[in-house]
Design an enzyme around this catalytic site. Structure first.
Site, short mmCIF file in Angstrom:
data_model
loop_
_atom_site.label_atom_id
_atom_site.label_comp_id
_atom_site.label_asym_id
_atom_site.label_seq_id
_atom_site.Cartn_x
_atom_site.Cartn_y
_atom_site.Cartn_z
N CYS A 173 -5.29 -3.63 2.22
CA CYS A 173 -5.04 -3.42 3.91
C CYS A 173 -6.17 -3.67 4.84
O CYS A 173 -6.80 -4.96 4.91
CB CYS A 173 -4.21 -2.44 4.38
SG CYS A 173 -3.33 -2.49 5.58
N GLU A 191 0.86 -1.31 -0.18
CA GLU A 191 0.13 -0.06 0.11
C GLU A 191 0.94 1.14 0.06
O GLU A 191 1.99 1.25 0.69
CB GLU A 191 -0.98 -0.01 1.39
CG GLU A 191 -1.67 1.09 1.67
CD GLU A 191 -2.64 0.83 2.93
OE1 GLU A 191 -2.09 0.17 3.86
OE2 GLU A 191 -3.69 1.67 2.96
N LYS A 211 -9.62 2.29 -2.13
CA LYS A 211 -9.62 1.56 -0.66
C LYS A 211 -11.05 1.79 -0.25
O LYS A 211 -11.48 3.03 0.04
CB LYS A 211 -8.84 2.02 0.30
CG LYS A 211 -8.58 1.17 1.44
CD LYS A 211 -7.45 1.60 2.52
CE LYS A 211 -7.14 0.94 3.66
NZ LYS A 211 -5.89 1.21 4.39
N VAL A 222 -0.21 -2.43 10.70
CA VAL A 222 0.24 -1.89 12.16
C VAL A 222 -0.27 -2.62 13.30
O VAL A 222 0.25 -2.35 14.44
CB VAL A 222 -0.12 -0.47 12.15
CG1 VAL A 222 0.41 0.42 11.04
CG2 VAL A 222 -1.63 -0.18 12.34
C1 ACM Z 1 -4.08 -0.08 7.01
O1 ACM Z 1 -5.17 -0.27 6.55
N1 ACM Z 1 -3.11 0.65 6.52
C2 ACM Z 1 -3.88 -0.53 8.31
#
Ligand code: ACM
Length: 270
Positions: A145, A39, A110, A172
């Site tokens: 992610c 990402e 996203k 994370v």
């Molecule tokens: C994320 O979506 N970068 C944790």
């Protein structure tokens, strides 16, 4: 067999040109049919104002898109890269997919924004795409992610025919390490997580990225895995047809056993 390269790369925050050069160097020796990058791989992750993000974001005609498009053609590979997208005054946390035939990159925006991403990015509006590559006989589903926390994302991609889910990431927390194999098992397909390592500090707050990029098979087994720190390329061979038989044991099939008549309306509520 399809050669899949899952790339773990730690970008320098705000340094798009040097990140592009470093990514090019990292993947130069890699012989793969599909190369999956993390990402926001050209910009870094942690942005708290649109002003600092703006010079790093681009549309499908931007500098990084041109570089990746050329790489995809030259290497005869599909390249999946998470990058900041600009669309007029708006920004999206997006995945660009470059195909070797030189066609326009496909963009996934996203859907589920994580933490302070909502300060700079719009929520995505593209839905979850599955890209069919006839040459490779491969269907690649895209999510990004934090989408992993929503089983609907991978389920939609599986129902749309994905053999492999490519999930560029900047993770994370650690929970995904238990959950991603489950996404592979419950949909009986391959899942590739291209994560980053390192850390970024903004306004006194530090985010630590967890590395451990991985490829899981349709039974949730780890095909390849990177370490928690540093850059790495995990190169694996997969047979995508293994994702197409959704049966297990003698009596069950995870698609035909579904009961959307019972839970479809519940899933749509609220
Ligand atoms: C994320 O979506 N970068 C944790």
């Amino acid at each position: 067999m399809i050669r899949v390269a899952v790339v773990q790369y730690t970008p320098l925050h705000g340094c798009k040109e040097s990140n592009l050069r470093a990514i090019a160097d990292l993947i130069e020796p890699v012989e793969a049919d599909i190369i999956i990058l993390p990402e926001l791989c050209t910009s870094g992750y942690f942005f708290v104002s649109k002003e600092e993000l703006a010079p790093l974001a681009e549309d499908i005609h931007g500098e990084a898109c041109q570089v990746f498009a050329r790489m995809a053609s030259a290497r005869n590979a599909m390249i999946v890269a998470g990058m900041a997208e600009s669309s007029g005054p708006l920004f999206y946390n997006s995945v660009f997919v470059f195909r070797p035939d030189g066609s326009e990159p496909l963009v996934y925006r996203k859907s589920h924004l994580f933490y302070k991403e909502s300060l700079v990015f719009q929520p995505g509006d593209t839905g979850f795409p599955v890209i069919r590559d006839e040459r490779l006989d491969l269907s690649v589903g895209i999510m990004l992610c934090y989408d992993w926390r929503f089983p609907e994302a991978s389920r939609v991609l599986a129902l749309e025919g994905a053999d492999l889910i490519a999930c560029p990431s900047n993770l994370v927390t650690d929970a995904w390490i238990r959950v991603m194999p489950a996404r592979a098992i419950e949909n009986k397909l391959f899942v590739a997580v291209a994560n980053r390592a390192g850390s970024e500090t903004r306004d006194g707050e530090t985010l630590v990225f967890k590395g451990r990029s991985a490829l899981y098979d349709p039974w949730g087994e780890t095909v390849g895995e990177a370490g928690p720190t540093g850059d790495a390329v995990i190169l694996s061979e997969i047979d995508p047809t293994l994702s197409r038989d959704k049966s297990f044991k003698d009596f069950n099939d995870i698609f035909t056993d579904r009961r959307p008549d019972l839970y479809g309306p519940l899933c749509r509520r609220r």
